[in-house]
Design a protein around this motif. Sequence first.
Motif, PDB file in Angstrom:
ATOM      1  N   GLU A   1      13.562   4.680   9.662  1.00  0.00           N
ATOM      2  CA  GLU A   1      13.076   4.325  10.996  1.00  0.00           C
ATOM      3  C   GLU A   1      11.812   5.109  11.342  1.00  0.00           C
ATOM      4  OE1 GLU A   1      16.266   5.019  13.689  1.00  0.00           O
ATOM      5  OE2 GLU A   1      17.554   3.453  12.843  1.00  0.00           O
ATOM      6  N   VAL A   2      11.795   6.395  11.012  1.00  0.00           N
ATOM      7  CA  VAL A   2      10.613   7.209  11.312  1.00  0.00           C
ATOM      8  C   VAL A   2       9.430   6.762  10.463  1.00  0.00           C
ATOM      9  CG1 VAL A   2       9.653   9.535  11.301  1.00  0.00           C
ATOM     10  CG2 VAL A   2      12.031   9.168  12.016  1.00  0.00           C
ATOM     11  N   LEU A   3       9.688   6.488   9.203  1.00  0.00           N
ATOM     12  CA  LEU A   3       8.604   6.022   8.328  1.00  0.00           C
ATOM     13  C   LEU A   3       8.029   4.695   8.813  1.00  0.00           C
ATOM     14  CD1 LEU A   3      10.084   6.953   4.837  1.00  0.00           C
ATOM     15  CD2 LEU A   3       7.909   7.784   5.773  1.00  0.00           C
ATOM     16  N   GLN A   4       8.884   3.842   9.351  1.00  0.00           N
ATOM     17  CA  GLN A   4       8.383   2.575   9.891  1.00  0.00           C
ATOM     18  C   GLN A   4       7.505   2.803  11.120  1.00  0.00           C
ATOM     19  OE1 GLN A   4      12.195   0.633  10.216  1.00  0.00           O
ATOM     20  NE2 GLN A   4      11.890  -0.521   8.312  1.00  0.00           N
ATOM     21  N   ARG A   5       7.836   3.815  11.893  1.00  0.00           N
ATOM     22  CA  ARG A   5       6.977   4.170  13.029  1.00  0.00           C
ATOM     23  C   ARG A   5       5.640   4.719  12.527  1.00  0.00           C
ATOM     24  NH1 ARG A   5      11.221   7.577  16.649  1.00  0.00           N
ATOM     25  NH2 ARG A   5       9.429   7.898  18.033  1.00  0.00           N
ATOM     26  N   ARG A   6       5.709   5.513  11.469  1.00  0.00           N
ATOM     27  CA  ARG A   6       4.462   6.020  10.876  1.00  0.00           C
ATOM     28  C   ARG A   6       3.648   4.878  10.256  1.00  0.00           C
ATOM     29  NH1 ARG A   6       5.196  10.753   6.827  1.00  0.00           N
ATOM     30  NH2 ARG A   6       2.926  10.752   7.097  1.00  0.00           N
ATOM     31  N   LEU A   7       4.351   3.913   9.657  1.00  0.00           N
ATOM     32  CA  LEU A   7       3.683   2.750   9.076  1.00  0.00           C
ATOM     33  C   LEU A   7       2.894   1.993  10.140  1.00  0.00           C
ATOM     34  CD1 LEU A   7       3.251   0.594   6.824  1.00  0.00           C
ATOM     35  CD2 LEU A   7       5.440  -0.405   7.523  1.00  0.00           C
ATOM     36  N   ALA A   8       3.478   1.849  11.316  1.00  0.00           N
ATOM     37  CA  ALA A   8       2.796   1.120  12.391  1.00  0.00           C
ATOM     38  C   ALA A   8       1.517   1.826  12.843  1.00  0.00           C
ATOM     39  CB  ALA A   8       3.746   0.946  13.574  1.00  0.00           C
ATOM     40  N   LEU A   9       1.448   3.127  12.570  1.00  0.00           N
ATOM     41  CA  LEU A   9       0.275   3.906  12.992  1.00  0.00           C
ATOM     42  C   LEU A   9      -0.770   4.044  11.885  1.00  0.00           C
ATOM     43  CD1 LEU A   9       2.118   6.794  14.887  1.00  0.00           C
ATOM     44  CD2 LEU A   9       1.005   4.760  15.875  1.00  0.00           C
ATOM     45  N   ALA A  10      -0.422   3.557  10.668  1.00  0.00           N
ATOM     46  CA  ALA A  10      -1.360   3.698   9.547  1.00  0.00           C
ATOM     47  C   ALA A  10      -2.668   3.001   9.855  1.00  0.00           C
ATOM     48  CB  ALA A  10      -0.739   3.125   8.279  1.00  0.00           C
ATOM     49  N   LYS A  11      -3.777   3.661   9.508  1.00  0.00           N
ATOM     50  CA  LYS A  11      -5.088   3.148   9.880  1.00  0.00           C
ATOM     51  C   LYS A  11      -5.782   2.380   8.758  1.00  0.00           C
ATOM     52  CE  LYS A  11      -5.822   6.866  13.222  1.00  0.00           C
ATOM     53  NZ  LYS A  11      -5.418   6.014  14.351  1.00  0.00           N
ATOM     54  N   ASP A  12      -5.239   2.423   7.545  1.00  0.00           N
ATOM     55  CA  ASP A  12      -5.883   1.713   6.443  1.00  0.00           C
ATOM     56  C   ASP A  12      -4.817   1.233   5.453  1.00  0.00           C
ATOM     57  OD1 ASP A  12      -5.117   3.990   4.947  1.00  0.00           O
ATOM     58  OD2 ASP A  12      -7.067   4.948   5.282  1.00  0.00           O
ATOM     59  N   VAL A  13      -5.273   0.435   4.468  1.00  0.00           N
ATOM     60  CA  VAL A  13      -4.357  -0.143   3.488  1.00  0.00           C
ATOM     61  C   VAL A  13      -3.677   0.944   2.658  1.00  0.00           C
ATOM     62  CG1 VAL A  13      -4.209  -1.589   1.415  1.00  0.00           C
ATOM     63  CG2 VAL A  13      -5.561  -2.347   3.374  1.00  0.00           C
ATOM     64  N   ALA A  14      -4.437   1.968   2.283  1.00  0.00           N
ATOM     65  CA  ALA A  14      -3.867   3.046   1.473  1.00  0.00           C
ATOM     66  C   ALA A  14      -2.735   3.748   2.217  1.00  0.00           C
ATOM     67  CB  ALA A  14      -4.948   4.043   1.089  1.00  0.00           C
ATOM     68  N   GLY A  15      -2.926   3.987   3.506  1.00  0.00           N
ATOM     69  CA  GLY A  15      -1.883   4.625   4.306  1.00  0.00           C
ATOM     70  C   GLY A  15      -0.660   3.746   4.444  1.00  0.00           C
ATOM     71  N   ARG A  16      -0.878   2.452   4.662  1.00  0.00           N
ATOM     72  CA  ARG A  16       0.246   1.509   4.759  1.00  0.00           C
ATOM     73  C   ARG A  16       1.027   1.480   3.440  1.00  0.00           C
ATOM     74  NH1 ARG A  16       1.311  -2.582   7.737  1.00  0.00           N
ATOM     75  NH2 ARG A  16       1.540  -3.984   5.941  1.00  0.00           N
ATOM     76  N   LYS A  17       0.269   1.422   2.358  1.00  0.00           N
ATOM     77  CA  LYS A  17       0.932   1.342   1.052  1.00  0.00           C
ATOM     78  C   LYS A  17       1.781   2.579   0.786  1.00  0.00           C
ATOM     79  CE  LYS A  17      -1.229  -0.552  -2.437  1.00  0.00           C
ATOM     80  NZ  LYS A  17      -2.098  -0.799  -3.629  1.00  0.00           N
ATOM     81  N   ALA A  18       1.265   3.747   1.120  1.00  0.00           N
ATOM     82  CA  ALA A  18       2.017   4.990   0.891  1.00  0.00           C
ATOM     83  C   ALA A  18       3.336   4.987   1.662  1.00  0.00           C
ATOM     84  CB  ALA A  18       1.168   6.189   1.292  1.00  0.00           C
ATOM     85  N   ARG A  19       3.295   4.567   2.953  1.00  0.00           N
ATOM     86  CA  ARG A  19       4.519   4.536   3.753  1.00  0.00           C
ATOM     87  C   ARG A  19       5.484   3.471   3.223  1.00  0.00           C
ATOM     88  NH1 ARG A  19       1.649   7.927   5.270  1.00  0.00           N
ATOM     89  NH2 ARG A  19       2.844   8.867   3.570  1.00  0.00           N
ATOM     90  N   LEU A  20       4.958   2.302   2.860  1.00  0.00           N
ATOM     91  CA  LEU A  20       5.823   1.234   2.364  1.00  0.00           C
ATOM     92  C   LEU A  20       6.523   1.622   1.068  1.00  0.00           C
ATOM     93  CD1 LEU A  20       3.570  -1.860   3.174  1.00  0.00           C
ATOM     94  CD2 LEU A  20       5.897  -1.481   4.046  1.00  0.00           C
ATOM     95  N   TRP A  21       5.802   2.355   0.186  1.00  0.00           N
ATOM     96  CA  TRP A  21       6.437   2.803  -1.049  1.00  0.00           C
ATOM     97  C   TRP A  21       7.588   3.763  -0.738  1.00  0.00           C
ATOM     98  CZ3 TRP A  21       6.787   0.396  -5.168  1.00  0.00           C
ATOM     99  CH2 TRP A  21       5.715  -0.233  -5.813  1.00  0.00           C
ATOM    100  N   GLN A  22       7.364   4.666   0.206  1.00  0.00           N
ATOM    101  CA  GLN A  22       8.438   5.594   0.572  1.00  0.00           C
ATOM    102  C   GLN A  22       9.645   4.832   1.119  1.00  0.00           C
ATOM    103  OE1 GLN A  22       5.713   8.125   3.087  1.00  0.00           O
ATOM    104  NE2 GLN A  22       6.959   9.785   2.202  1.00  0.00           N
ATOM    105  N   ILE A  23       9.362   3.874   1.980  1.00  0.00           N
ATOM    106  CA  ILE A  23      10.440   3.089   2.594  1.00  0.00           C
ATOM    107  C   ILE A  23      11.204   2.301   1.527  1.00  0.00           C
ATOM    108  CG2 ILE A  23      10.914   1.128   4.119  1.00  0.00           C
ATOM    109  CD1 ILE A  23       8.468   2.134   5.809  1.00  0.00           C
ATOM    110  N   ALA A  24      10.471   1.625   0.651  1.00  0.00           N
ATOM    111  CA  ALA A  24      11.117   0.798  -0.374  1.00  0.00           C
ATOM    112  C   ALA A  24      11.994   1.635  -1.288  1.00  0.00           C
ATOM    113  CB  ALA A  24      10.063   0.057  -1.188  1.00  0.00           C
ATOM    114  N   GLN A  25      11.507   2.811  -1.669  1.00  0.00           N
ATOM    115  CA  GLN A  25      12.280   3.668  -2.570  1.00  0.00           C
ATOM    116  C   GLN A  25      13.594   4.096  -1.922  1.00  0.00           C
ATOM    117  OE1 GLN A  25      10.414   7.399  -3.612  1.00  0.00           O
ATOM    118  NE2 GLN A  25      11.605   7.568  -5.500  1.00  0.00           N
TER     119      GLN A  25
END
Length: 326
Positions: free
Chosen positions: A52-76
């Motif tokens: 849940e926290v990572l998804q909140r951080r994902l919503a705040l990501a400012k670029d594709v690289a940041g989104r990808k990093a959070r999504l990888w953490q979430i998926a794992q």
Amino acid sequence: LRISGLEERDGDLSAAAGTLEEALELAPEHADALVRLEKIHETTGAHAKRVEVLQRRLALAKDVAGRKARLWQIAQIQETQLEDLHAAVESVTAILDDDPEDRQALEVLERLWQRRGEHARELEVVERRLALARADGERVECLRKIGDRLAGPLGRPLEAVERWREALRLAPADAGIVGAVEKLLESSDEALQVAAAEALEPVYEKASKWPQLTRVIELRLSREADAHARVVDRRRLADLREKRLNDPSGAFATYGQAVRDAVAEPELGELLDAFERLGAQLGRSPEVVELYRAIEPDLLDERVRLRVERVIAQEALRGKDLDAAA
């Protein structure tokens, strides 16, 4: 934030998490608070809350690289900790929405569909990986997997042979794929047998496996309805038997079968040459004459007819059968 820090230092992580949540109610986008809260959930093993926290951080990501990093953490976490494969698929799919050619994401998505037993979707992903593959080895592995899924859980073995055939063009010595195709030679499905034989034919020829090559040509011949196609295969088979298998008797018999099929074909003269040569070599000229008598009424080419009649007459003279010679 200072209070949560003191609570963490005292080892009261539950209280620290509660304090950070209160702070985030006042400042929902506070990056440091989110990072610290996530760390606490990671330490305590609260995996769902961490997502849940990572998804909140994902919503705040400012670029594709940041989104990808959070999504990888979430998926794992979703795959390995929460065992929520459906959610993991959604997270990895989101990565691919941003970058459709992310090879790592495609590999993970393939694995997730496989774990869920959704082999049609797994196949779609491997096809995407194949389209991106550049090295022959990578293409072969993708084609191997496609063939395996088509032949296995998807129940489409004829399509599987075509994909394995593509792989064998790149890696004709791949024992695993050759073995998979060879098993289909024993199938009760004639179309599948022929497809497997045609896939293996160039493999055996390249490897100089003459007995195996002979077998697949014979198999195709047994299913072939077109006379011209049979002539082509019989001619090739006879050549193999004479020159590669040291079987002139088998070659003689095969040329005889080719002659029967070729009565109206332009290459009949060349087949007669080979048939007569082997007949003389083997001392089986009477069999040549017997076949010529059988095909003579069906011959359309007058020159070939005269040739056949001449051979019949010469053999009759040798046997002092003057009526037949006349």
